[in-house]
Design a protein around this motif. Structure first.
Motif, PDB file in Angstrom:
ATOM      1  N   THR A 197     -23.972 -33.235  19.082  1.00  0.00           N
ATOM      2  CA  THR A 197     -23.504 -33.031  20.446  1.00  0.00           C
ATOM      3  C   THR A 197     -22.818 -34.299  20.955  1.00  0.00           C
ATOM      4  O   THR A 197     -23.139 -35.413  20.531  1.00  0.00           O
ATOM      5  CB  THR A 197     -24.655 -32.684  21.415  1.00  0.00           C
ATOM      6  N   VAL A 198     -21.854 -34.088  21.860  1.00  0.00           N
ATOM      7  CA  VAL A 198     -21.181 -35.203  22.541  1.00  0.00           C
ATOM      8  C   VAL A 198     -21.051 -34.824  24.019  1.00  0.00           C
ATOM      9  O   VAL A 198     -21.125 -33.645  24.375  1.00  0.00           O
ATOM     10  CB  VAL A 198     -19.774 -35.487  21.957  1.00  0.00           C
ATOM     11  N   GLY A 199     -20.844 -35.837  24.859  1.00  0.00           N
ATOM     12  CA  GLY A 199     -20.752 -35.583  26.295  1.00  0.00           C
ATOM     13  C   GLY A 199     -19.328 -35.504  26.807  1.00  0.00           C
ATOM     14  O   GLY A 199     -19.103 -35.242  27.987  1.00  0.00           O
ATOM     15  N   SER A 200     -18.348 -35.742  25.930  1.00  0.00           N
ATOM     16  CA  SER A 200     -16.949 -35.617  26.349  1.00  0.00           C
ATOM     17  C   SER A 200     -16.102 -35.267  25.133  1.00  0.00           C
ATOM     18  O   SER A 200     -16.421 -35.657  24.004  1.00  0.00           O
ATOM     19  CB  SER A 200     -16.452 -36.914  26.997  1.00  0.00           C
ATOM     20  N   ASP A 201     -15.011 -34.532  25.384  1.00  0.00           N
ATOM     21  CA  ASP A 201     -14.175 -34.041  24.282  1.00  0.00           C
ATOM     22  C   ASP A 201     -13.562 -35.172  23.461  1.00  0.00           C
ATOM     23  O   ASP A 201     -13.284 -34.999  22.273  1.00  0.00           O
ATOM     24  CB  ASP A 201     -13.056 -33.140  24.829  1.00  0.00           C
ATOM     25  N   LYS A 203     -14.924 -37.589  22.240  1.00  0.00           N
ATOM     26  CA  LYS A 203     -15.832 -38.089  21.200  1.00  0.00           C
ATOM     27  C   LYS A 203     -15.974 -37.104  20.033  1.00  0.00           C
ATOM     28  O   LYS A 203     -16.695 -37.373  19.070  1.00  0.00           O
ATOM     29  CB  LYS A 203     -17.213 -38.381  21.796  1.00  0.00           C
ATOM     30  N   ILE A 204     -15.285 -35.964  20.118  1.00  0.00           N
ATOM     31  CA  ILE A 204     -15.438 -34.935  19.079  1.00  0.00           C
ATOM     32  C   ILE A 204     -14.910 -35.430  17.733  1.00  0.00           C
ATOM     33  O   ILE A 204     -15.597 -35.335  16.707  1.00  0.00           O
ATOM     34  CB  ILE A 204     -14.735 -33.625  19.512  1.00  0.00           C
ATOM     35  N   ASN A 217     -19.618 -30.019  22.753  1.00  0.00           N
ATOM     36  CA  ASN A 217     -19.631 -30.754  24.016  1.00  0.00           C
ATOM     37  C   ASN A 217     -20.720 -30.136  24.889  1.00  0.00           C
ATOM     38  O   ASN A 217     -20.571 -29.025  25.387  1.00  0.00           O
ATOM     39  CB  ASN A 217     -18.264 -30.669  24.710  1.00  0.00           C
ATOM     40  N   TYR A 218     -21.823 -30.878  25.067  1.00  0.00           N
ATOM     41  CA  TYR A 218     -22.979 -30.273  25.755  1.00  0.00           C
ATOM     42  C   TYR A 218     -22.729 -30.067  27.247  1.00  0.00           C
ATOM     43  O   TYR A 218     -23.499 -29.383  27.913  1.00  0.00           O
ATOM     44  CB  TYR A 218     -24.253 -31.094  25.519  1.00  0.00           C
ATOM     45  N   ARG A 219     -21.659 -30.663  27.762  1.00  0.00           N
ATOM     46  CA  ARG A 219     -21.359 -30.444  29.185  1.00  0.00           C
ATOM     47  C   ARG A 219     -20.631 -29.122  29.421  1.00  0.00           C
ATOM     48  O   ARG A 219     -20.705 -28.555  30.499  1.00  0.00           O
ATOM     49  CB  ARG A 219     -20.506 -31.588  29.734  1.00  0.00           C
ATOM     50  N   THR A 220     -19.900 -28.661  28.403  1.00  0.00           N
ATOM     51  CA  THR A 220     -19.109 -27.442  28.589  1.00  0.00           C
ATOM     52  C   THR A 220     -19.581 -26.294  27.707  1.00  0.00           C
ATOM     53  O   THR A 220     -19.155 -25.165  27.898  1.00  0.00           O
ATOM     54  CB  THR A 220     -17.619 -27.718  28.280  1.00  0.00           C
ATOM     55  N   GLN A 221     -20.450 -26.588  26.724  1.00  0.00           N
ATOM     56  CA  GLN A 221     -20.922 -25.542  25.821  1.00  0.00           C
ATOM     57  C   GLN A 221     -22.448 -25.557  25.783  1.00  0.00           C
ATOM     58  O   GLN A 221     -23.073 -26.583  26.036  1.00  0.00           O
ATOM     59  CB  GLN A 221     -20.401 -25.792  24.393  1.00  0.00           C
TER      60      GLN A 221
END
Ligand code: ZN
Length: 342
Positions: A197-201, A203-204, A217-221
């Motif tokens: 998981t990452v907190g912003s795209d 960092k993918i 992205n744990y903030r959007t998914q």
């Protein structure tokens, strides 16, 4: 000496860069001239007061240190000034029930460099001689500073605690963190498949470059849904969790039957709740762990020398800019480790 320390709790603005008392090597101790020191999430807890330094304030943070031996106290053998060194950050008494059982990280008098004693946001730091390991020439001071807490903790969590094996599926929380970026590599070294998981795209790609097969992205998914989808509804065998709260709870729901969650931190909150039916009906294991052993640190260093593991250094700040370095971590802008260098 100069050091970056704090006299009261708060945010990065509380970090002062000024003169500080020089450490003196007592019997059995070594003073190390710091060449690089990595920041950790525990530094933030010490700074903001959620984990107040046991010896009080003022306090110098910094538990991951490389440098050169500056001075040795009486009775210290095998270490000489000028020698390249890496400091094992855990202190234990060697005499309590748990030390005698070989489980030094749960020593009843356990402590950390930079937490229970002043740490490495400084020109000089001291530690027991037993905590000093030679830093191989092939490892730079900066790369080495990313290892003794973050990479060692991830190593111990995956290898010793979870028993990670080839073909298993592993969920790594917060790939941008020091422990996360290390855990992805170590799981891959074991032959496991990794979802992270990452907190912003932005960092993918970073997480993919370390070996993650799928990045969420744990903030959007919804990472539980994504984990189930990626694993054919099965769930993962291992989760490396260090966030706490809802992330801890939902990480348990991402486990396959007989799965193992290893808790190695609680960076957002110390609390977590669970629907216990998942735990007993799926025969889950929830393990806690902190750090690892000196022997494991030596093993990790060998993997670094051979190029199988690569410490990820995000940014290096001059020590006098420690305040900016701390803010960079608090803002979660880092991909891998942030260092200060005197
Ligand atoms: Zn002990």
């Amino acid at each position: 000496m100069k050091a970056a320390f704090f006299k009261e709790h708060g945010g990065a603005e509380k970090i002062l860069y000024d003169d500080y008392r020089d450490p003196v090597a007592e019997a059995g101790e070594v003073v190390v001239r710091v060449r690089a020191c990595a920041l950790n999430q525990v530094d933030m807890l010490l700074l903001d007061g959620r984990f107040p330094p046991p010896e009080g304030l003022p306090h110098v943070n910094g538990c991951e240190v490389t440098g050169t031996v500056e001075a040795v106290g009486a009775g210290v053998k095998g270490l000489a000034p000028g020698q390249r060194a890496i400091i094992f950050p855990g202190f234990s008494c060697g005499r309590c029930e748990y030390c005698l059982r070989g489980a030094r990280t749960v020593c009843v008098r356990y402590g950390y460099l930079g937490a229970h004693k002043d740490g490495g946001y400084a020109e000089l730091v001291k530690a027991p001689a037993a905590n000093i390991l030679p830093l191989p020439e092939a490892i730079s001071f900066e790369a080495g500073a990313a290892v003794p807490m973050a990479m060692l903790t991830s190593w111990h969590a995956l290898i010793a605690q979870a028993g990670c094996r080839p073909g298993q599926r592993v969920l790594v929380q917060a790939a941008g963190s020091g422990v996360g970026s290390a855990a992805i590599q170590i799981a891959r070294l074991c032959g496991a498949r990794v979802i992270a998981t990452v907190g912003s795209d932005d960092k993918i790609d970073f997480a993919r470059s370390l070996g993650a097969e799928h990045v969420v992205n744990y903030r959007t998914q919804d990472f539980v849904e994504e984990t189930k989808r990626w694993s054919g509804k099965r769930g993962v065998d291992v989760v490396i969790e260090h966030i706490g709260g809802e992330t801890f709870e939902r990480s348990v729901y991402a486990l396959a039957r007989l799965g193992t969650l290893v808790s190695i931190g609680s960076h957002d909150t110390h609390w977590g709740r669970l629907d216990l039916r998942h735990v007993y009906s799926k025969n889950l294991r929830i393990l806690g762990t902190n750090l690892g052993s000196i022997t494991e640190l030596e093993t990790v260093l060998e993997h670094l020398v051979d190029g199988r593991l690569k410490p990820v250094v995000d940014r290096v700040f001059p020590l006098e800019d420690a305040r900016a370095a701390v803010q960079h971590v608090l803002d979660r802008k880092n991909r891998g480790k942030v260092l200060v260098v005197p």
